[in-house]
Design a protein around this motif. Structure first.
Motif, PDB file in Angstrom:
ATOM      1  N   VAL A 178      51.030  28.946  37.728  1.00 43.20           N
ATOM      2  CA  VAL A 178      50.361  29.883  38.635  1.00 43.20           C
ATOM      3  C   VAL A 178      49.813  31.073  37.848  1.00 43.20           C
ATOM      4  O   VAL A 178      48.730  31.587  38.149  1.00 43.20           O
ATOM      5  CB  VAL A 178      51.329  30.349  39.742  1.00 43.20           C
ATOM      6  N   GLY A 179      50.546  31.519  36.809  1.00 43.94           N
ATOM      7  CA  GLY A 179      50.046  32.608  35.972  1.00 43.94           C
ATOM      8  C   GLY A 179      48.755  32.239  35.266  1.00 43.94           C
ATOM      9  O   GLY A 179      47.839  33.059  35.136  1.00 43.94           O
ATOM     10  N   ALA A 180      48.655  30.979  34.812  1.00 45.17           N
ATOM     11  CA  ALA A 180      47.434  30.527  34.158  1.00 45.17           C
ATOM     12  C   ALA A 180      46.269  30.466  35.143  1.00 45.17           C
ATOM     13  O   ALA A 180      45.142  30.850  34.819  1.00 45.17           O
ATOM     14  CB  ALA A 180      47.660  29.154  33.525  1.00 45.17           C
ATOM     15  N   ILE A 181      46.547  29.990  36.360  1.00 47.22           N
ATOM     16  CA  ILE A 181      45.499  29.942  37.395  1.00 47.22           C
ATOM     17  C   ILE A 181      45.018  31.358  37.704  1.00 47.22           C
ATOM     18  O   ILE A 181      43.818  31.621  37.812  1.00 47.22           O
ATOM     19  CB  ILE A 181      46.029  29.263  38.669  1.00 47.22           C
ATOM     20  N   ALA A 182      45.969  32.279  37.869  1.00 48.05           N
ATOM     21  CA  ALA A 182      45.607  33.670  38.166  1.00 48.05           C
ATOM     22  C   ALA A 182      44.784  34.268  37.034  1.00 48.05           C
ATOM     23  O   ALA A 182      43.822  35.021  37.265  1.00 48.05           O
ATOM     24  CB  ALA A 182      46.878  34.494  38.392  1.00 48.05           C
ATOM     25  N   THR A 183      45.137  33.938  35.797  1.00 50.24           N
ATOM     26  CA  THR A 183      44.400  34.455  34.647  1.00 50.24           C
ATOM     27  C   THR A 183      42.970  33.934  34.633  1.00 50.24           C
ATOM     28  O   THR A 183      42.030  34.657  34.276  1.00 50.24           O
ATOM     29  CB  THR A 183      45.121  34.064  33.348  1.00 50.24           C
ATOM     30  N   MET A 184      42.785  32.682  35.031  1.00 51.12           N
ATOM     31  CA  MET A 184      41.435  32.117  35.057  1.00 51.12           C
ATOM     32  C   MET A 184      40.528  32.906  35.984  1.00 51.12           C
ATOM     33  O   MET A 184      39.329  33.080  35.712  1.00 51.12           O
ATOM     34  CB  MET A 184      41.488  30.649  35.509  1.00 51.12           C
ATOM     35  N   GLY A 185      41.081  33.430  37.070  1.00 58.78           N
ATOM     36  CA  GLY A 185      40.282  34.232  37.988  1.00 58.78           C
ATOM     37  C   GLY A 185      39.749  35.478  37.325  1.00 58.78           C
ATOM     38  O   GLY A 185      38.565  35.809  37.442  1.00 58.78           O
ATOM     39  N   VAL A 186      40.614  36.195  36.611  1.00 55.65           N
ATOM     40  CA  VAL A 186      40.170  37.436  35.975  1.00 55.65           C
ATOM     41  C   VAL A 186      39.278  37.148  34.774  1.00 55.65           C
ATOM     42  O   VAL A 186      38.379  37.922  34.447  1.00 55.65           O
ATOM     43  CB  VAL A 186      41.397  38.298  35.586  1.00 55.65           C
ATOM     44  N   VAL A 187      39.487  35.998  34.102  1.00 56.01           N
ATOM     45  CA  VAL A 187      38.639  35.616  32.973  1.00 56.01           C
ATOM     46  C   VAL A 187      37.210  35.329  33.452  1.00 56.01           C
ATOM     47  O   VAL A 187      36.231  35.745  32.837  1.00 56.01           O
ATOM     48  CB  VAL A 187      39.215  34.384  32.253  1.00 56.01           C
ATOM     49  N   ALA A 188      37.101  34.604  34.554  1.00 53.41           N
ATOM     50  CA  ALA A 188      35.786  34.211  35.059  1.00 53.41           C
ATOM     51  C   ALA A 188      34.998  35.389  35.616  1.00 53.41           C
ATOM     52  O   ALA A 188      33.782  35.304  35.768  1.00 53.41           O
ATOM     53  CB  ALA A 188      35.937  33.143  36.147  1.00 53.41           C
ATOM     54  N   GLY A 189      35.666  36.489  35.907  1.00 49.83           N
ATOM     55  CA  GLY A 189      34.996  37.617  36.534  1.00 49.83           C
ATOM     56  C   GLY A 189      34.465  38.638  35.566  1.00 49.83           C
ATOM     57  O   GLY A 189      34.060  39.726  35.985  1.00 49.83           O
ATOM     58  N   THR A 190      34.466  38.343  34.271  1.00 55.15           N
ATOM     59  CA  THR A 190      34.013  39.334  33.296  1.00 55.15           C
ATOM     60  C   THR A 190      33.295  38.645  32.151  1.00 55.15           C
ATOM     61  O   THR A 190      33.349  37.417  32.017  1.00 55.15           O
ATOM     62  CB  THR A 190      35.204  40.140  32.749  1.00 55.15           C
TER      63      THR A 190
END
Length: 653
Positions: free
Chosen positions: A106-118
Motif C-alpha cells: 500500500v505504501g508503494a501504491i501511495a507513493t506512485m500517486g505522489v510520483v505521478a503528480g510531479t
C-alpha cells in the motif's frame, strides 16, 4: 571499568533521532539501487564514461538509448530509475516498516500517486506517503481483525488493500504532490542560496555536531539525499552527497589520537582509523569526540575545509556514498571530480589533525575514558555499537551471573528477571543465572546488571566493574535480545534449556497472595496517580499493608516509572516502605479506558507488596501472561474475579 548500554534519551534530540532513524531505515536498505543508478548514470549519460571514450556517442547508439539523455521518464534507464524505481522502493520500504509486506504494498501504491503528480524525483513524497500508506492500512486492518469469517480472509485482505491503495494514491496525486513539490522547491532554493553566496561550508557547523549526536540522519537522508539526487540528475553530480559522507575529518581526528593520545584511546586509534576510512563506519570515531567534547571544534574545522575545497573545484558525486568509505566515495565520484574529491579528503583530514593535535597537546584534564565515552554514544544511539564496542574489548570474559535490579527489588525487577531468564534459557544458556535484587543490596559480584534507565547510574555505583544494560520496557524490550547476543559473544556456555529457576516456581498459583476481594474488573481511576491509589487501597483493605504504604507507592513512581509495557503497570512501594508490609499480597485492577501512565497506556494495574519471595512465582506468571496476546485477551474478556485468577494460575513461568 563499567560500560552502559542505552540510557536516557529525552527531549527534542530523542524525537529528532527517531525521525532520522526512520528516514535512514527507508533509504539505507535501498542504497544498492542508488549505487546501480549512479553507475548506469556514470556509464551511459551524455557526459558519461562510455560517451567520453567515444563508444556509441551517436544520437541513435545503444549508449544513448540506455542513458535516455536528458529525459526524466523518457527513453533509456536513467530517467525511469530515478523517477519511478527509487522513490517507489523507498515508499515500499517505509510502508513495510510500519505494517510488514501488506503495508509495503500500500505504501508503494501511495507513493506512485505522489510520483505521478510531479515532474521532479519525489523522494520526500515517498518518505511521507510510504509510511502513511502502511500506517493507515494497519489501522484499517485493526477494525476487522478477528471478525472475518473463515475462508473470506484473502478476499477481504486483497480488496481492502486495493481499494485503500487507490484512495491514498489519489490523495497523493492531488494533495500531497503539490505540497511536497513546494517543500522541495523551497529546500532547493535554500541550498542554492548557500552555494551562490559561498556559504555552503557553514553547513559543517550543523552537520559535524549532528553526526556525533546521531542527529545527522534526519539531515542527510531527509534533505541532502533527495536534493542531491535531483541535482545529480540535472548536472550529473552533486556536492551535497559529500557534505556528510566525507571521511576526511574523522581520519584526521583518529590520526591525532594516534600521535598525541594516551592509553587505550591511543592504542585503539589505528584500528578505528582503518574501520572508519576504509570500512566507512563513521560512528567508530564518535566516542573519541565525546570523550573530549572540545574536539568538535577540530571536526567542524575539517568539515568546513573539505566542503570549501569541493566548492572551489566544483566537484560532486553521482549518487550517495554509503557507507562513507573512501571506496564508496570514489565509486560514486563524477568523472571530472577525482582530483577535487581527493584533495577535499586530504585537506579535511589535515586541518582536523592540526586542530585536534593542538587541543590534545594542551590537554590537562587527565585520563581518557574511552569505554565511558562509548557508553555515552551507545546511550544516544539507542543500541549497541558493535564496531565501537570492539575497540574497548569485552569486560572480563564470559557472562555467567546477571542481576535485574530495581529500587525495592520486588516488583519490576522480579518480572523483568523472569522474562529475561526465559529468553536466556530458550537460547540454550541454561547455566547463566538471572536473579533480581534491590539496588541497595547489590554487590560488585555480577557480570551484567539490568536496570530501568533512570536507575542505571545508581546501579553503576554499586557494581562499577559490571556491564550495565538500561531498559525502559520491561516486557518486550529489544535489549533482552541484545543480552542473548552478548552471551554468545562473551563465550558463555550454551547448554540444553533448563527448567525455570526456583524463584519462578515458589508459588504455583495465586493462592492467598491475590484474594478475590483485591480484584477489580472496572477500575474508576482516570489518571496514573488515581490508579496507584486505587491499587494501593485494595492492598490496605485486604490487610496486606498499612495505609502509609500507599504514600510510598506514589514516592516510588516519582523516581522511576513502574509501567512494564504491553499495557501493564505494577506500582509498588519503595525499599524503605517494607516495614509497612504486613504480608505478601497483590491487587488487580482492569480499566475499560487505558490510563495514561507517563505517556503510555495502562489497561491493567497490579499493586504489589512483598515481605519475602512468596510473590515472585506469581509475578513470573503475570509476566508471561502479558507476553501472550491470547492470555491478555482472556483477561480483557474476564467477567468474574475467578476468571482472572484462572488466567494467572493457568500460565506457568
Amino acid at each position: 571499568m563499567s560500560t552502559t548500554l542505552p540510557a536516557q534519551r529525552t527531549g527534542v534530540r530523542l524525537h529528532v533521532q527517531k525521525f532520522g532513524t526512520a528516514l535512514s531505515n527507508m533509504v539505507m536498505p535501498n542504497i544498492g539501487a542508488f549505487i546501480a543508478w549512479g553507475l548506469i548514470t556514470a556509464l551511459f549519460i551524455e557526459v558519461g564514461w562510455l560517451a567520453k571514450l567515444g563508444i556509441g556517442d551517436s544520437p541513435g547508439s545503444w549508449v544513448a538509448e540506455i542513458g535516455g539523455w536528458g529525459e526524466y521518464a523518457g527513453g533509456g534507464i536513467v530517467g525511469p530509475m530515478i523517477t519511478y524505481l527509487l522513490p517507489i522502493l523507498i515508499g515500499y520500504t517505509g510502508g513495510r516498516m510500519v505494517h510488514d509486506t501488506r503495508g509495503g504494498v500500500v505504501g508503494a501504491i501511495a507513493t506512485m500517486g505522489v510520483v505521478a503528480g510531479t515532474e521532479i524525483p519525489m523522494f520526500l513524497g515517498a518518505m511521507i506517503m510510504g509510511p502513511l500508506g502502511g500506517w493507515t492500512m494497519k489501522r484499517l486492518d485493526g477494525l476487522w481483525d478477528g471478525r472475518i469469517r473463515p475462508g473470506f480472509e484473502m478476499l477481504v485482505n486483497n480488496f481492502s488493500a486495493g481499494i485503500w491503495g487507490a484512495i491514498v494514491a489519489t490523495f497523493g496525486f492531488f494533495v500531497m504532490s503539490p505540497v511536497v513539490t513546494f517543500l522541495s522547491d523551497r529546500l532547493g532554493d535554500g541550498v542554492d542560496f548557500l552555494v551562490d553566496n559561498s556559504l555552503l561550508p557553514l553547513t559543517s557547523l550543523i552537520i559535524e555536531p549532528a553526526k556525533v549526536l546521531f542527529l545527522n540522519n534526519a539531515i542527510n537522508h531527509g534533505v541532502l539525499t533527495p536534493l542531491g539526487t535531483t541535482e545529480a540528475l540535472e548536472e550529473g553530480k552533486s556536492v551535497l552527497f559529500l557534505l556528510e559522507a566525507n571521511p576526511g575529518p574523522g581520519l584526521g581526528l583518529l590520526l591525532a589520537y594516534m600521535v598525541f593520545g594516551r592509553g587505550i584511546a591511543k592504542a585503539s586509534a589505528p584500528g578505528a582509523a582503518i574501520i572508519h576510512f576504509l570500512g566507512g563506519i563513521h560512528e567508530i570515531y564518535f566516542p573519541y569526540v565525546l570523550m573530549k567534547p572540545k574536539l568538535i571544534v577540530a571536526m567542524i574545522a575539517g568539515g568546513m575545509t573539505g566542503v570549501f575545497v569541493n566548492v572551489v573545484f566544483d566537484v560532486g558525486l553521482r549518487a550517495p556514498a554509503a557507507p562513507g568509505s573512501v571506496f564508496a566515495v570514489y565509486a560514486q565520484t563524477a568523472s571530472d571530480s577525482y582530483v577535487g574529491v581527493t584533495l577535499s579528503m586530504l585537506a579535511a583530514a589535515g586541518v582536523t589533525f592540526l586542530v585536534a593535535a593542538l587541543l590534545l597537546r594542551g590537554d590537562t584534564d587527565g585520563g581518557e575514558d574511552l569505554a565511558g565515552a562509548t557508553a555515552s554514544m551507545e546511550a544516544m544511539k539507542g543500541k549497541r555499537s558493535i564496531a565501537s564496542s570492539a575497540l574497548v574489548g569485552s569486560r572480563r570474559g564470559t557472562i555467567e551471573r546477571i542481576v535485574f535490579a530495581c529500587d525495592a527489588g520486588m516488583g519490576s525487577s522480579a518480572m523483568g528477571a523472569s522474562v529475561l531468564r526465559r529468553k536466556i534459557q530458550a537460547a540454550g544458556f541454561g547455566q547463566v543465572s538471572v536473579v533480581n535484587q534491590a539496588i541497595a543490596n547489590l554487590t560488585d559480584t555480577f557480570d551484567l546488571v539490568v536496570t530501568h534507565r533512570d536507575l542505571t547510574d545508581r546501579a553503576r555505583q554499586k557494581t562499577p566493574s559490571a556491564l550495565h544494560v538500561s531498559v525502559e520496557d520491561f516486557m518486550s524490550t529489544p535489549r533482552y535480545d541484545e543480552i542473548v547476543e552478548l552471551l554468545a559473544e562473551s563465550g558463555s556456555t550454551a547448554t540444553a534449556p533448563e527448567t525455570p529457576a526456583p524463584a519462578d516456581a515458589e508459588v504455583p498459583g495465586s493462592g492467598g497472595v491475590l484474594s478475590t476481594s483485591s480484584i477489580v474488573l472496572s477500575g474508576t481511576a482516570r489518571t496514573r496517580d488515581e490508579a496507584i491509589t486505587e491499587a494501593g487501597e485494595l492492598l490496605v483493605a485486604a490487610g496486606v499493608v498499612d495505609p502509609s504504604y500507599v504514600t510510598a507507592m506514589h514516592e516510588r513512581e516519582k523516581s522511576v516509572s513502574t509501567h512494564m509495557g504491553n499495557g501493564l503497570a505494577i506500582p509498588h512501594g519503595t525499599n524503605e516502605a517494607k516495614a509497612a508490609v504486613r504480608r505478601t499480597g497483590i491487587s488487580f485492577v482492569r480499566y475499560a479506558e487505558p490510563v495514561d501512565w507517563n505517556g503510555k497506556p495502562a489497561e491493567f494495574v497490579i499493586g504489589i507488596a512483598g515481605t519475602g519471595n512468596e510473590h515472585l512465582g506469581l509475578l513470573g506468571q503475570i509476566a508471561h501472561v502479558f507476553l501472550d496476546k491470547d492470555q491478555v485477551a482472556r483477561l480483557r474478556a474476564a467477567r468474574t474475579e475467578d476468571d482472572v485468577r484462572a488466567v494467572l494460575d493457568g500460565v506457568h513461568a
